[in-house]
Design a protein around this motif. Structure first.
Motif, PDB file in Angstrom:
ATOM      1  N   GLY A 151       0.817  -1.207   0.000  1.00  0.00           N
ATOM      2  CA  GLY A 151       0.000   0.000   0.000  1.00  0.00           C
ATOM      3  C   GLY A 151       0.852   1.258   0.000  1.00  0.00           C
ATOM      4  O   GLY A 151       2.008   1.244  -0.423  1.00  0.00           O
ATOM      5  N   PHE A 152       0.296   2.369   0.478  1.00  0.00           N
ATOM      6  CA  PHE A 152       1.040   3.628   0.496  1.00  0.00           C
ATOM      7  C   PHE A 152       0.606   4.447   1.703  1.00  0.00           C
ATOM      8  O   PHE A 152      -0.475   4.257   2.266  1.00  0.00           O
ATOM      9  CB  PHE A 152       0.840   4.419  -0.805  1.00  0.00           C
ATOM     10  CG  PHE A 152      -0.595   4.567  -1.235  1.00  0.00           C
ATOM     11  CD1 PHE A 152      -1.373   5.612  -0.751  1.00  0.00           C
ATOM     12  CD2 PHE A 152      -1.159   3.672  -2.131  1.00  0.00           C
ATOM     13  CE1 PHE A 152      -2.687   5.757  -1.147  1.00  0.00           C
ATOM     14  CE2 PHE A 152      -2.472   3.812  -2.538  1.00  0.00           C
ATOM     15  CZ  PHE A 152      -3.246   4.856  -2.051  1.00  0.00           C
ATOM     16  N   SER A 153       1.475   5.354   2.100  1.00  0.00           N
ATOM     17  CA  SER A 153       1.240   6.140   3.314  1.00  0.00           C
ATOM     18  C   SER A 153       0.269   7.287   3.043  1.00  0.00           C
ATOM     19  O   SER A 153      -0.055   7.600   1.890  1.00  0.00           O
ATOM     20  CB  SER A 153       2.565   6.704   3.835  1.00  0.00           C
ATOM     21  OG  SER A 153       3.142   7.562   2.861  1.00  0.00           O
ATOM     22  N   LEU A 154      -0.170   7.936   4.104  1.00  0.00           N
ATOM     23  CA  LEU A 154      -1.165   8.998   3.992  1.00  0.00           C
ATOM     24  C   LEU A 154      -0.672  10.190   3.180  1.00  0.00           C
ATOM     25  O   LEU A 154      -1.465  10.876   2.529  1.00  0.00           O
ATOM     26  CB  LEU A 154      -1.568   9.471   5.394  1.00  0.00           C
ATOM     27  CG  LEU A 154      -2.371   8.455   6.230  1.00  0.00           C
ATOM     28  CD1 LEU A 154      -2.477   8.946   7.660  1.00  0.00           C
ATOM     29  CD2 LEU A 154      -3.746   8.255   5.616  1.00  0.00           C
ATOM     30  N   ASP A 155       0.633  10.453   3.232  1.00  0.00           N
ATOM     31  CA  ASP A 155       1.158  11.635   2.545  1.00  0.00           C
ATOM     32  C   ASP A 155       1.837  11.305   1.222  1.00  0.00           C
ATOM     33  O   ASP A 155       2.550  12.130   0.653  1.00  0.00           O
ATOM     34  CB  ASP A 155       2.143  12.380   3.452  1.00  0.00           C
ATOM     35  CG  ASP A 155       3.312  11.500   3.880  1.00  0.00           C
ATOM     36  OD1 ASP A 155       3.284  10.281   3.558  1.00  0.00           O
ATOM     37  OD2 ASP A 155       4.231  12.014   4.534  1.00  0.00           O
ATOM     38  N   ALA A 156       1.621  10.086   0.713  1.00  0.00           N
ATOM     39  CA  ALA A 156       2.296   9.683  -0.523  1.00  0.00           C
ATOM     40  C   ALA A 156       1.740  10.413  -1.739  1.00  0.00           C
ATOM     41  O   ALA A 156       2.474  10.718  -2.680  1.00  0.00           O
ATOM     42  CB  ALA A 156       2.170   8.172  -0.725  1.00  0.00           C
ATOM     43  N   TYR A 157       0.448  10.700  -1.753  1.00  0.00           N
ATOM     44  CA  TYR A 157      -0.176  11.345  -2.904  1.00  0.00           C
ATOM     45  C   TYR A 157      -1.037  12.509  -2.432  1.00  0.00           C
ATOM     46  O   TYR A 157      -1.708  12.440  -1.399  1.00  0.00           O
ATOM     47  CB  TYR A 157      -1.054  10.356  -3.682  1.00  0.00           C
ATOM     48  CG  TYR A 157      -0.293   9.152  -4.202  1.00  0.00           C
ATOM     49  CD1 TYR A 157       0.514   9.250  -5.330  1.00  0.00           C
ATOM     50  CD2 TYR A 157      -0.395   7.918  -3.557  1.00  0.00           C
ATOM     51  CE1 TYR A 157       1.210   8.157  -5.807  1.00  0.00           C
ATOM     52  CE2 TYR A 157       0.294   6.816  -4.029  1.00  0.00           C
ATOM     53  CZ  TYR A 157       1.100   6.934  -5.147  1.00  0.00           C
ATOM     54  OH  TYR A 157       1.790   5.851  -5.610  1.00  0.00           O
TER      55      TYR A 157
END
Length: 398
Positions: A282-288
């Motif tokens: 997955g990806f972190s909250l601030d990735a996009y």
């Protein structure tokens, strides 16, 4: 394909030992066959029983290698006359998937008559006519009925003419209203080619014996085990993420059934190439920061990772570092649901790459769809044990 009898102790046990010698095995391979079914659709049959008869035929033909150069199938139903619009001829379909679907779509007519003789005549003069059948192919007809025809003399004559046309006739009688003499007449006087069962639910109990009876060619005895004569490095490739829990369980059962067979011990090595589950954490909250970027990233999860796994196998799967043997045959067994979005197209290139390296590639589809993937060999649909049996037969005899 190869037909092998099943024992109660081990589904892959090989029977028919010759002269009582241990390890000497006789098997049956189906030569080119024109296989015709003549199916009773008269009013004496309950609709659910007619569906059971269709399922029996569907399961029966799964045991054959269907195709223009192997086994071709036709079917005609009858009752108050014949119903050509419901059946199909030898050249109508070229693969088992189409045939199984077409059989499933055959309607029940509940005809107020039992025109068995007329149906046999149609089978002989139209479906298995001389200008339709392939030179040298065996002609086999299986008649399934639950009653005595209204014109038994016509039925006897029709069966005799079919026999004269070199068609091997089998008669399957269902229920207590079947006339044994008529079954024997349908089978051309050969009682060994007649079978009776109490009801349609018991049709499945005769499948194995009928398959053996329709065997047209026997393989020479096999003295040594398959692994001695066909040493192979076999790698199974599957993506648990795209398969889901149920089909991943099917896959592990399929692999276990394959490697547990007596023939598959000596001379074989096994490997697995599989993705992690999930492959991307997955990806972190601030990735996009943009919705469009998130949506583009989410597309990753809509696609199977299987093509990448197959490419990985092509790069390192059959190397010394991976444990491959130079003298062993290279085999890849790819487990996938071929009905998934774009998977067939995405697999074609990496599968071709494997085959260019001399790898024999099989496709196993636990969902039963079984679409063709490039030039790979498709294992027939069924339970994990049945598909394992098909794989072993192909590895050992073709």
């Amino acid at each position: 394909m190869v037909y092998r009898e099943k024992s109660t102790g081990d589904y892959m046990s090989l029977l028919n030992a010759l002269d009582g010698e241990d390890g000497v095995i006789e098997d049956c391979v189906h030569a080119p066959i024109e296989l015709a079914f003549v199916l009773d659709s008269s009013s004496s049959i309950y609709p659910p029983d007619f569906e059971t008869a269709k399922e029996f035929i569907q399961d029966f033909i799964k045991e054959y290698e269907i195709g223009p150069e192997h086994v071709r199938v036709s079917i005609i139903t009858y009752g108050l006359g014949i119903y050509p619009e419901d059946g199909f001829n030898l050249t109508t379909f070229t693969d088992s998937i189409e045939i199984i679907e077409a059989i499933g779509n055959i309607p029940f007519r509940s005809g107020l008559y039992t025109a068995t003789g007329e149906a046999i005549d149609y089978m002989r003069t139209v479906q298995l006519a001389d200008d339709v059948v392939r030179p040298g192919a065996d002609k086999v007809c299986i008649v399934i009925t639950d009653g005595t025809s209204q014109e038994p003399d016509v039925t006897k004559i029709a069966a005799g003419e079919a026999l004269g046309a070199q068609i091997t006739m089998f008669a399957v009688g269902v229920g207590d209203r079947v006339n044994t003499d008529e079954l024997i007449n349908i089978a051309g006087g050969n009682e060994s080619r007649t079978t009776r069962v109490d009801n349609y639910d018991k049709l499945k109990t005769i499948r194995e014996s009928l398959l053996k009876e329709t065997c047209t060619e026997r393989l020479p005895p096999m003295i040594q085990s398959c692994g001695v004569t066909h040493p192979s490095d076999v790698v199974f490739v599957f993506d648990p993420t795209s398969l889901g829990l149920d089909f991943t369980a099917w896959t592990t059962s399929f692999i276990s059934a394959t490697i547990s067979a007596d023939d598959m011990e000596d001379g074989f090595q096994y490997g697995v190439v599989s993705g992690s589950c999930p492959d991307d954490a997955g990806f972190s909250l601030d990735a996009y920061s943009k919705v469009g970027d998130i949506k583009e990233r989410l597309l990753y999860y809509d696609q199977s990772n299987l093509p990448n796994l197959v490419e990985t196998l092509a790069i390192r799967g059959f190397t010394e570092e991976f444990g491959a043997r130079s003298e062993a045959k290279k085999v890849a067994v790819i487990v996938t649901m071929t009905g998934q979005k774009d998977i067939v197209q995405r697999l074609e290139l990496p599968v071709d790459g494997l085959m260019e390296q001399g790898v024999r590639v099989f496709i196993a589809d636990p969902s039963g769809v079984s679409k063709q993937v490039g030039d790979a060999e498709t294992l027939f649909s069924g339970s994990s044990n049945e598909v394992a049996e098909d794989l072993i037969s192909k590895l050992c005899y073709t």
